[in-house]
Design a protein around this motif. Sequence first.
Motif, mmCIF file in Angstrom:
data_model
loop_
_atom_site.group_PDB
_atom_site.id
_atom_site.type_symbol
_atom_site.label_atom_id
_atom_site.label_comp_id
_atom_site.label_asym_id
_atom_site.label_seq_id
_atom_site.Cartn_x
_atom_site.Cartn_y
_atom_site.Cartn_z
ATOM 1 N N LEU A 39 0.854 -1.194 0.000
ATOM 2 C CA LEU A 39 0.000 0.000 0.000
ATOM 3 C C LEU A 39 0.884 1.236 0.000
ATOM 4 O O LEU A 39 1.931 1.253 0.650
ATOM 5 C CB LEU A 39 -0.893 0.018 1.244
ATOM 6 N N ASP A 58 -10.191 -4.025 -0.392
ATOM 7 C CA ASP A 58 -10.288 -2.923 -1.348
ATOM 8 C C ASP A 58 -11.373 -1.932 -0.895
ATOM 9 O O ASP A 58 -11.177 -0.714 -0.904
ATOM 10 C CB ASP A 58 -10.629 -3.509 -2.728
ATOM 11 N N ILE A 61 -4.223 1.323 9.378
ATOM 12 C CA ILE A 61 -4.214 0.316 8.307
ATOM 13 C C ILE A 61 -4.486 -1.073 8.909
ATOM 14 O O ILE A 61 -5.254 -1.862 8.364
ATOM 15 C CB ILE A 61 -2.857 0.307 7.564
ATOM 16 N N PRO A 77 -0.380 4.578 0.921
ATOM 17 C CA PRO A 77 -1.482 5.474 1.290
ATOM 18 C C PRO A 77 -1.016 6.909 1.503
ATOM 19 O O PRO A 77 0.115 7.146 1.927
ATOM 20 C CB PRO A 77 -1.977 4.880 2.619
ATOM 21 N N ALA A 117 -7.750 -3.320 8.131
ATOM 22 C CA ALA A 117 -7.599 -4.681 7.590
ATOM 23 C C ALA A 117 -8.325 -5.701 8.468
ATOM 24 O O ALA A 117 -8.887 -6.677 7.967
ATOM 25 C CB ALA A 117 -6.118 -5.032 7.472
ATOM 26 N N TYR A 123 -10.275 -0.230 2.502
ATOM 27 C CA TYR A 123 -9.156 0.697 2.255
ATOM 28 C C TYR A 123 -9.686 1.956 1.564
ATOM 29 O O TYR A 123 -9.288 3.078 1.895
ATOM 30 C CB TYR A 123 -8.118 -0.013 1.381
#
Length: 277
Positions: free
Chosen positions: A92, A204, A104, A94, A108, A207
């Motif tokens: 990632l 996906d 994160i 970000p 997740a 996030y």
Amino acid sequence: MFDDRDKREPGTPGAPLRLDLIQGELASARLGGKFHYFQEIDSTNNQGRRLALQGAPEGTVVIAEQQSAGRGRLGRNWVSPPYSNLYLSILLRPTLAPAQAPQITLMAAVALADTVAAFVAEPPAIKWPNDILIRGKKLAGILTDSSCDSERIEFVILGIGVNLNYPRAQMPETIRQRAISLIEVAGKSVVREIFLRRLIKDLDRCYGILLETGFDAIAPLWQARFGLAGKRVRVDMGDELLIGTAVGIDCDGALLVEADRGGRRRVIAGDVIPVED
Ligand code: BT5
């Protein structure tokens, strides 16, 4: 040496992963645009880091049938037998500040719990910060390795290990009492490709929520799956042992605990152990 394995029907226990069955469907998503597949690797997080340093794009997935040095947090080991579970790392990049990196892991955990919930009726619980439990036993773990400069996150390697078709009898003594696998809960084996496709889609989606709406939109989802809200806990913070009642998470993802000694404490890092009263 894998010839016999390659002839097995996809989805049958012990067959190699057929990424071609799912890749096309993920082509338009932010995550899963490219897969790097290994029959064996030291750690998918290590390989993810190597690829990140070579400039690989966001969403790159490293996946392995087994890991020779699968990692947990704090130098711990992740038991990674071949062809039965999933071990993957997603790169990632970000646009978040370094202080937001823990979000994160929590994002997740929400995605992973959602995926698990789609496969079994028994609800999974999140144990702060990085475990997914069913029946109080560990089904999956998350390990995020980040690389940051003072102002921004350069990249995050989001590593996930989840026990799918891993019979308890095959688990080493070190984890047998505390671990669980989806096959035990579902009562039948799980098609790894179907689980993987769903997981990448859930990651996906979550996030996207984190980047576009912010952690405020993830926090209630996390809270709804938090298994220890209102429960007595012991938090091992390395240099301090905190005993109290778990409340939930703060706006930045820190664990909130009402300490027995008084006061509401914020825990940034540590191991949370439920305490039987
Ligand atoms: C974690 O650490 O739970 C993070 C695990 C992340 C593993 C993935 S696999 C793909 C990627 N590549 C890597 O190298 N790692 C990531 P922690 O909270 O420190 O928990 C580690 C502890 O969980 C160990 O000390 C054992 O007690 C237990 N454990 C180890 N293997 C397990 C397994 N397969 N199932 C359940 N528990 C396990």
